[in-house]
Scaffold this motif. Structure first.
Motif, PDB file in Angstrom:
ATOM      1  N   HIS A   1       0.834  -1.206   0.000  1.00  0.00           N
ATOM      2  CA  HIS A   1       0.000   0.000   0.000  1.00  0.00           C
ATOM      3  C   HIS A   1       0.868   1.255   0.000  1.00  0.00           C
ATOM      4  O   HIS A   1       0.505   2.275  -0.597  1.00  0.00           O
ATOM      5  CB  HIS A   1      -0.995   0.005   1.170  1.00  0.00           C
TER       6      HIS A   1
ATOM      7  N   GLN B   1       0.621   4.062  -3.053  1.00  0.00           N
ATOM      8  CA  GLN B   1       0.375   5.462  -2.696  1.00  0.00           C
ATOM      9  C   GLN B   1       1.472   6.362  -3.258  1.00  0.00           C
ATOM     10  O   GLN B   1       1.195   7.445  -3.791  1.00  0.00           O
ATOM     11  CB  GLN B   1       0.301   5.607  -1.176  1.00  0.00           C
TER      12      GLN B   1
ATOM     13  N   ASP C   1       0.615  -8.239  -4.168  1.00  0.00           N
ATOM     14  CA  ASP C   1      -0.368  -7.245  -3.729  1.00  0.00           C
ATOM     15  C   ASP C   1      -0.371  -6.028  -4.649  1.00  0.00           C
ATOM     16  O   ASP C   1      -1.435  -5.452  -4.919  1.00  0.00           O
ATOM     17  CB  ASP C   1      -0.068  -6.817  -2.290  1.00  0.00           C
TER      18      ASP C   1
ATOM     19  N   TRP D   1      -3.646  -4.554  -7.018  1.00  0.00           N
ATOM     20  CA  TRP D   1      -4.067  -3.156  -7.121  1.00  0.00           C
ATOM     21  C   TRP D   1      -4.032  -2.684  -8.574  1.00  0.00           C
ATOM     22  O   TRP D   1      -4.948  -2.015  -9.050  1.00  0.00           O
ATOM     23  CB  TRP D   1      -3.158  -2.297  -6.252  1.00  0.00           C
TER      24      TRP D   1
ATOM     25  N   ASP E   1      -5.911   7.113   0.632  1.00  0.00           N
ATOM     26  CA  ASP E   1      -6.362   6.039   1.522  1.00  0.00           C
ATOM     27  C   ASP E   1      -7.886   6.078   1.523  1.00  0.00           C
ATOM     28  O   ASP E   1      -8.500   7.029   1.021  1.00  0.00           O
ATOM     29  CB  ASP E   1      -5.804   6.238   2.939  1.00  0.00           C
ATOM     30  N   TRP E   2      -8.515   5.056   2.053  1.00  0.00           N
ATOM     31  CA  TRP E   2      -9.974   5.041   2.114  1.00  0.00           C
ATOM     32  C   TRP E   2     -10.438   6.047   3.176  1.00  0.00           C
ATOM     33  O   TRP E   2     -10.026   5.954   4.332  1.00  0.00           O
ATOM     34  CB  TRP E   2     -10.487   3.647   2.458  1.00  0.00           C
TER      35      TRP E   2
ATOM     36  N   VAL F   1     -10.001  -2.410  -3.868  1.00  0.00           N
ATOM     37  CA  VAL F   1      -8.554  -2.350  -3.623  1.00  0.00           C
ATOM     38  C   VAL F   1      -8.326  -2.043  -2.159  1.00  0.00           C
ATOM     39  O   VAL F   1      -9.191  -1.477  -1.477  1.00  0.00           O
ATOM     40  CB  VAL F   1      -7.868  -1.278  -4.498  1.00  0.00           C
ATOM     41  N   ALA F   2      -7.143  -2.397  -1.666  1.00  0.00           N
ATOM     42  CA  ALA F   2      -6.849  -2.218  -0.244  1.00  0.00           C
ATOM     43  C   ALA F   2      -6.603  -0.765   0.116  1.00  0.00           C
ATOM     44  O   ALA F   2      -6.838  -0.351   1.259  1.00  0.00           O
ATOM     45  CB  ALA F   2      -5.635  -3.061   0.144  1.00  0.00           C
ATOM     46  N   THR F   3      -6.114   0.014  -0.824  1.00  0.00           N
ATOM     47  CA  THR F   3      -5.820   1.422  -0.557  1.00  0.00           C
ATOM     48  C   THR F   3      -5.883   2.186  -1.864  1.00  0.00           C
ATOM     49  O   THR F   3      -5.954   1.592  -2.951  1.00  0.00           O
ATOM     50  CB  THR F   3      -4.427   1.578   0.087  1.00  0.00           C
TER      51      THR F   3
END
Length: 540
Positions: A377, A381, A415, A419, A476-477, A526-528
């Protein structure tokens, strides 16, 4: 890499762009470019492939990965009082008896699987792959004609750069090389020193005593260690009797980041010129990364760059990419700036690059045992932030001495790939918007700023554009599932008509006088760093 380690790099390091020319016969003069910044600036244009690619992976791998102890092992193992020295003495013996050369013979690359690694890298979205061609340790990792210390004669006895090049080209990816050897002449001076204290006080390390004749009957028979270690430009004098005094000697001399040619060693500069020409002629890379402030070795770096530009135009009808660091604003128009382990705080006019790593540049087993890598992540980012500012991300995945990567690194790549499958549309082939973004998290511009970086938040928004679509990322979420984009408030000549979550569905939104407010779903594709595709009028 150029590391800002305590006691290694002085604050007064200079980056002079002038120096003695050691041009060898046969320089390519055909083409528009000449050996001057004015010529490079006037004629250069960043190739579209680089602007489209956005993400590259770097194999920053060599014999310094064998001890699995981190960066600059070759230099630091010769600095008494340094943790690298302590580790070396405890694990391998005193550096007068077991020197860096011995790691070259241990480096067999017997578990290197370039095709398997490329499967992971390509799935993770890498569109260019960079192979290190040599480091400051001065070993050429290619079939080098002009330097006997190369991987065809020692170590793996295999063309590392050439193997990468063939495999990368076969997949339709772009290929680059990195050349760090211009600093070897001062970087290696610690190997000519000695212990200032202790039972072996005054005993010179291996570089100070080994000659070509000493190799008779050994694995390095016929090779001259002085060609590897570059000769004693700043050998400490006899009589230094404290660790602090020895460190001060090095800090004031060879610990500086020196870009000028060695004043008393013109043979080193001539060798560098020939090796660089050999490297680009054999492998015709799309990119050359110079680990230098500006360009290496004064006029010779300018000559090498002009020659490379002209040659690339002749080979494939397009300009390549040359990376340099800490460029003046005008110089950014002549080569492509790379910001090592750092940030830009603005949207740049010229394409640029951040080069960084999920761990240490050279493999450090402690990163694995402590699970201390930069997670996926954090990588994505960083990628989004860089791309929004007209940049690319070049990421090193450290390889062990045997060529493999560990399970934590493999999981990070998997990972990143997950994404990319969802959000790659908003990364690849895009261009920056009129603003890079908005949000509360500030970054420190320049090299080596990662240590002070604060975590990104759901209020940090970044933009990219492709065709008629404007993409908005939240880094980020958002905790309340509301993505607030103040740069798209009503009345700013941009009307949003549709918002779609990549990997999801159309989203409800409202465009007020204060902001565009998008309601995000509970389900997270997606995770982030979720991306929303926006369409409407006046957006692009």
């Amino acid at each position: 890499m150029s590391l800002s380690r305590r006691g290694l790099l002085g604050a007064g390091a200079s980056a002079s762009l002038l120096g003695a020319c050691a041009t060898a016969p046969g320089v390519t003069t055909r083409g528009p470019f000449r050996a001057s910044w004015d010529s490079l600036i006037a004629g250069y244009r960043t190739p579209d492939w680089f602007r489209d690619a956005k993400f590259g992976i770097w194999s920053h791998w060599g014999p310094q990965c064998v001890p699995e102890f981190g960066d600059w092992y070759g230099r630091q193992m010769y600095i008494q009082g340094n943790p690298f020295y302590d580790h070396h003495v405890a694990t391998y013996g005193h550096p007068s008896r077991f020197g860096f050369m011995d790691f070259i013979d241990m480096w067999k690359a017997d578990r290197w699987d370039p095709e398997g690694l490329l499967d992971l890298y390509q799935a993770a979205g890498a569109r260019y792959i960079v192979s290190m061609a040599n480091h400051h340790d001065n070993l050429d990792l290619f079939d080098s004609v002009h330097h006997a210390w190369n991987v065809m004669r020692v170590g793996p006895r295999r063309d590392i750069v050439g193997t990468w090049e063939k495999a990368v080209r076969a997949r339709g990816l772009r290929f680059g090389v990195s050349n760090h050897a211009a600093h070897a002449w001062h970087w290696w001076q610690t190997a000519y020193g000695y212990d200032a204290e202790g039972p072996l006080k005054g005993v010179r390390y291996d570089a100070a005593r080994l000659t070509k004749a000493d190799g008779a009957g050994k694995w390095w028979e016929g090779l001259d260690p002085q060609e590897l270690y570059t000769g004693p430009s700043f050998a400490p004098p006899d009589g230094i009797d404290s660790i602090a005094a020895m460190n001060a000697w090095h800090d004031a001399r060879d610990g500086q980041w020196i870009e000028t040619p060695p004043p008393n060693n013109p043979a080193f500069t001539r060798s560098w010129v020939l090796r660089q020409r050999d490297l680009i002629t054999k492998y015709r890379p799309d990119m050359v990364y110079f680990d230098n402030y500006g360009l290496p070795l004064g006029r010779d770096g300018l000559e090498a760059t002009a020659e490379y530009y002209n040659a690339s135009l002749e080979w494939r009808g397009e300009l390549p990419v040359v990376n340099g660091k800490r460029l003046e604003p005008e110089q950014r128009k002549g080569i492509t700036e790379t910001v090592e382990r750092g940030f830009s705080d603005a949207l740049r006019l010229e394409p640029w690059q951040t080069d960084t790593c999920i761990g240490d540049w050279h493999y450090n087993r402690a990163r694995f045992t402590n699970h201390a890598y930069v997670p996926a992540h954090g990588v994505v980012q960083r990628l989004v932030d860089v791309v929004s500012k007209n940049g690319n991300l070049l990421l090193n995945i450290p390889q062990r001495g045997d060529g493999s990567i560990d399970s934590d690194e493999r999981k990070i790549l998997v990972d990143i790939a997950a994404w990319m499958r969802v959000n790659g549309e908003a990364i690849f082939d895009t261009r920056p918007w009129r603003l890079y973004g908005e949000g509360p998290t500030e970054v420190q511009a320049g090299m080596h700023g990662e240590g002070a970086a604060r975590p990104w938040t759901g209020q940090d928004i970044r933009f990219t554009v492709k065709g008629d679509a404007l993409y908005a990322f939240a880094l980020d979420w958002p905790q309340d599932r509301r993505m607030v984009v103040r740069s798209l408030a009503a009345g700013l000549a941009a009307r949003v008509e549709k918002a779609e979550l990549l990997g999801g569905d159309a989203l409800p939104f409202v465009q007020t006088d204060q902001a565009l407010i998008i309601d995000l779903p509970d389900n997270r594709p997606v995770a982030t760093a979720p991306a929303v595709r926006l369409s409407g009028s006046g957006l692009t």
